[in-house]
Design a protein around this motif. Structure first.
Motif, PDB file in Angstrom:
ATOM      1  N   VAL A  64       0.850  -1.087   0.007  1.00  0.00           N
ATOM      2  CA  VAL A  64       0.041  -0.075   0.011  1.00  0.00           C
ATOM      3  C   VAL A  64       0.961   1.265  -0.044  1.00  0.00           C
ATOM      4  O   VAL A  64       0.508   2.143  -0.541  1.00  0.00           O
ATOM      5  CB  VAL A  64      -0.794   0.047   1.246  1.00  0.00           C
ATOM      6  CG1 VAL A  64      -1.841   1.060   1.364  1.00  0.00           C
ATOM      7  CG2 VAL A  64      -2.050  -1.221   1.037  1.00  0.00           C
ATOM      8  N   SER A  65       1.794   1.336   0.815  1.00  0.00           N
ATOM      9  CA  SER A  65       2.796   2.350   1.061  1.00  0.00           C
ATOM     10  C   SER A  65       3.953   1.928   1.676  1.00  0.00           C
ATOM     11  O   SER A  65       4.214   0.788   1.940  1.00  0.00           O
ATOM     12  CB  SER A  65       2.078   3.410   1.885  1.00  0.00           C
ATOM     13  OG  SER A  65       2.037   3.075   3.373  1.00  0.00           O
ATOM     14  N   ARG A  80      -1.093  -8.084   8.276  1.00  0.00           N
ATOM     15  CA  ARG A  80      -0.921  -6.734   7.935  1.00  0.00           C
ATOM     16  C   ARG A  80      -0.038  -5.884   8.720  1.00  0.00           C
ATOM     17  O   ARG A  80      -0.054  -5.998   9.886  1.00  0.00           O
ATOM     18  CB  ARG A  80      -2.619  -6.143   7.836  1.00  0.00           C
ATOM     19  CG  ARG A  80      -2.750  -4.661   7.778  1.00  0.00           C
ATOM     20  CD  ARG A  80      -4.052  -4.293   7.715  1.00  0.00           C
ATOM     21  NE  ARG A  80      -4.652  -4.239   9.080  1.00  0.00           N
ATOM     22  CZ  ARG A  80      -4.474  -3.347  10.027  1.00  0.00           C
ATOM     23  NH1 ARG A  80      -3.872  -2.295   9.699  1.00  0.00           N
ATOM     24  NH2 ARG A  80      -5.275  -3.533  11.223  1.00  0.00           N
ATOM     25  N   ALA A 106      -5.114  -4.800  -2.018  1.00  0.00           N
ATOM     26  CA  ALA A 106      -5.483  -4.222  -1.254  1.00  0.00           C
ATOM     27  C   ALA A 106      -5.675  -2.623  -1.594  1.00  0.00           C
ATOM     28  O   ALA A 106      -4.896  -2.032  -2.400  1.00  0.00           O
ATOM     29  CB  ALA A 106      -4.352  -3.839   0.185  1.00  0.00           C
ATOM     30  N   ASP A 108      -6.285  -0.172   0.619  1.00  0.00           N
ATOM     31  CA  ASP A 108      -5.564   0.817   1.816  1.00  0.00           C
ATOM     32  C   ASP A 108      -5.418  -0.079   2.871  1.00  0.00           C
ATOM     33  O   ASP A 108      -5.452  -1.314   2.878  1.00  0.00           O
ATOM     34  CB  ASP A 108      -6.482   2.161   2.148  1.00  0.00           C
ATOM     35  CG  ASP A 108      -8.112   1.565   2.404  1.00  0.00           C
ATOM     36  OD1 ASP A 108      -8.386   0.528   2.943  1.00  0.00           O
ATOM     37  OD2 ASP A 108      -8.829   2.321   1.925  1.00  0.00           O
ATOM     38  N   GLU A 109      -5.295   0.646   4.060  1.00  0.00           N
ATOM     39  CA  GLU A 109      -4.965  -0.119   5.202  1.00  0.00           C
ATOM     40  C   GLU A 109      -6.207  -0.952   6.008  1.00  0.00           C
ATOM     41  O   GLU A 109      -6.104  -1.710   6.738  1.00  0.00           O
ATOM     42  CB  GLU A 109      -4.204   0.707   6.419  1.00  0.00           C
ATOM     43  CG  GLU A 109      -2.986   1.474   6.046  1.00  0.00           C
ATOM     44  CD  GLU A 109      -2.336   2.082   7.241  1.00  0.00           C
ATOM     45  OE1 GLU A 109      -2.486   1.772   8.374  1.00  0.00           O
ATOM     46  OE2 GLU A 109      -1.777   3.272   6.993  1.00  0.00           O
ATOM     47  N   ALA A 112      -9.276  -4.629   1.921  1.00  0.00           N
ATOM     48  CA  ALA A 112      -8.664  -5.751   1.143  1.00  0.00           C
ATOM     49  C   ALA A 112      -9.343  -6.859   0.682  1.00  0.00           C
ATOM     50  O   ALA A 112     -10.512  -7.376   1.319  1.00  0.00           O
ATOM     51  CB  ALA A 112      -7.281  -6.199   1.954  1.00  0.00           C
ATOM     52  N   ARG A 156     -10.851   0.937  -7.354  1.00  0.00           N
ATOM     53  CA  ARG A 156     -11.304   0.629  -6.238  1.00  0.00           C
ATOM     54  C   ARG A 156     -12.799  -0.257  -6.447  1.00  0.00           C
ATOM     55  O   ARG A 156     -13.227  -0.830  -5.382  1.00  0.00           O
ATOM     56  CB  ARG A 156     -11.552   1.811  -5.188  1.00  0.00           C
ATOM     57  CG  ARG A 156     -10.295   2.422  -4.451  1.00  0.00           C
ATOM     58  CD  ARG A 156     -10.685   3.509  -3.938  1.00  0.00           C
ATOM     59  NE  ARG A 156      -9.503   4.177  -3.382  1.00  0.00           N
ATOM     60  CZ  ARG A 156      -8.743   3.936  -2.034  1.00  0.00           C
ATOM     61  NH1 ARG A 156      -9.390   3.106  -1.404  1.00  0.00           N
ATOM     62  NH2 ARG A 156      -7.652   4.378  -1.739  1.00  0.00           N
ATOM     63  N   THR A 347       5.085   0.668  -4.679  1.00  0.00           N
ATOM     64  CA  THR A 347       4.427   1.712  -4.643  1.00  0.00           C
ATOM     65  C   THR A 347       4.726   3.037  -4.983  1.00  0.00           C
ATOM     66  O   THR A 347       5.862   3.158  -5.200  1.00  0.00           O
ATOM     67  CB  THR A 347       3.796   1.852  -3.126  1.00  0.00           C
ATOM     68  OG1 THR A 347       4.852   2.281  -2.203  1.00  0.00           O
ATOM     69  CG2 THR A 347       3.193   0.543  -2.487  1.00  0.00           C
TER      70      THR A 347
END
Length: 369
Positions: A64-65, A80, A106, A108-109, A112, A156, A347
């Motif tokens: 994700v990041s 995660r 996923a 974002d946090e 998923a 998304r 990412t």
């Protein structure tokens, strides 16, 4: 099709003692780094292992990041992190111990989608909207002839999941609500599969997208390794020889990465330990209509591949025997690490992650020279 790849040893050595000058490859330094990109280069100094607290094999990875990532693997395990891998939270779905997760996507946090593989009801899709605190099963395969390998998303909301051929053609599911529901797509626009042809559930990269409508599907096991392309979200497809040998159930194209709708890299080979893979990578510049074998390919089977963030020419390929780097768009590759990984993901904020056997998950370490 399920690869039985070699477990391999866990090594996260420095990238062959070399550093990759990212300033020459990408648009700028990592997020938060001081100084202009033109005068201060950020460099990658090697895979930095994280402690996951498990020994399962993670073939599913969603970066994700720099801070957040998801991994999914055997024994129904999903982890995660939100702190760059310093700590991993076990968010495995309850009662999933018998499932084999091979792909995770996923948003974002918190949100998923994971794919479990296998024949019949073993193939399932689950979704979470609260960081894995709860899961909802959104698809369970009712057809004993189907075996789902990979899933991917355009955005998304819109995504696809792919099964090995049923009645002679690859089968696709489509979602328009972020994986909350799935419907089969008609196969009238799908080319006939070759005898023995299937996908490889090795890295979550046998089905990939670039942009809002383009998707590519990688195959093996047939007479030739092929890549199928659709420009309308899976309704109609064209097919091309990927220039990676197949001809046996264990050989073919295992992973794909596209940096845009034209430029792509394919990796693969023969996943059996000790078997040669002389043409383990290929490149395309026309969206997959034509593929050319890498002039200097990776020296062995590779299952995962990812473009470095913002780069037009640099990418990483991973497999049980090492990590390879290209700086010329996939034409030549150099082994830069000997650790065992199955998949890799990067990412936009200059973050790259890799995962594989024995619970290994690593993040590419950056420093300023």
């Amino acid at each position: 099709m399920t690869p039985m790849g070699k477990t391999g040893r866990a090594v996260a050595a420095a990238l062959c003692g070399a550093v990759v000058a990212v300033a020459a490859l990408v648009a700028g330094p990592p997020a938060g780094a001081a100084g202009p990109a033109a005068s201060t280069a950020a460099v990658a100094s090697g895979w930095r292992p994280t402690e996951t607290g498990t020994t399962v094999r993670f073939r599913g990875l969603a970066a994700v990041s720099r801070d957040a990532a998801w991994v999914a693997g055997s024994r129904g395990t999903v982890l995660r992190t939100s702190d760059g891998g310093r700590g991993w939270l076990d968010v495995s779905p309850p009662g999933a111990e018998d499932l084999e997760f091979r792909d995770v996507e996923a948003f974002d946090e918190r949100r998923a989608v994971v794919l479990a593989i296998g024949e019949g009801e073993a193939s399932r899709i689950l979704r979470t909207e609260d960081g894995g605190a709860t899961w909802t099963e959104t698809f369970r395969n009712p057809d004993p002839r189907a075996f789902y390998d990979c899933l991917t998303f355009f955005d998304r909301r819109h995504g696809l999941a792919m099964s090995d051929p049923v009645d002679g053609r690859f089968r696709l599911l489509s979602t328009a609500d972020g994986g909350r529901s799935w419907l089969p797509l008609p196969d009238t626009g799908m080319p006939d599969a070759l005898p023995g042809e299937a996908g490889f559930a090795a890295s979550g990269q046998c089905l990939v997208t670039a942009g809002p409508r383009d998707v590519w599907l990688a195959t093996g096991g047939g007479a030739t390794g092929r890549v199928l392309h659709s420009a309308d979200r899976g309704l109609t497809w064209t097919v091309a020889d990927a220039a990676i040998p197949a001809g046996e159930p264990a050989r073919g194209v295992f992973g794909l990465a596209f940096r845009d709708r034209s430029h792509g890299i394919a990796v693969g080979g023969d996943y059996r330990a000790g078997k040669p893979s002389p043409h383990a990578a290929a490149v395309t510049r026309d969206g997959g209509r034509h593929w050319r074998t890498a002039a200097t390919p990776p020296p062995a089977y590779r299952s995962g591949v990812a473009w470095l963030p913002h780069s037009r020419s640099a990418a990483l390929a991973v497999g049980p025997t090492g990590t390879d780097l290209t700086t010329d768009g996939g034409r030549t590759w150099q082994t830069v690490d000997t650790g065992s990984y199955d998949t890799v993901d990067c990412t936009a904020d200059l973050s790259c992650w890799a995962s594989g056997a024995q619970g290994h998950v690593s993040r590419l370490a950056w420093h300023r020279p």
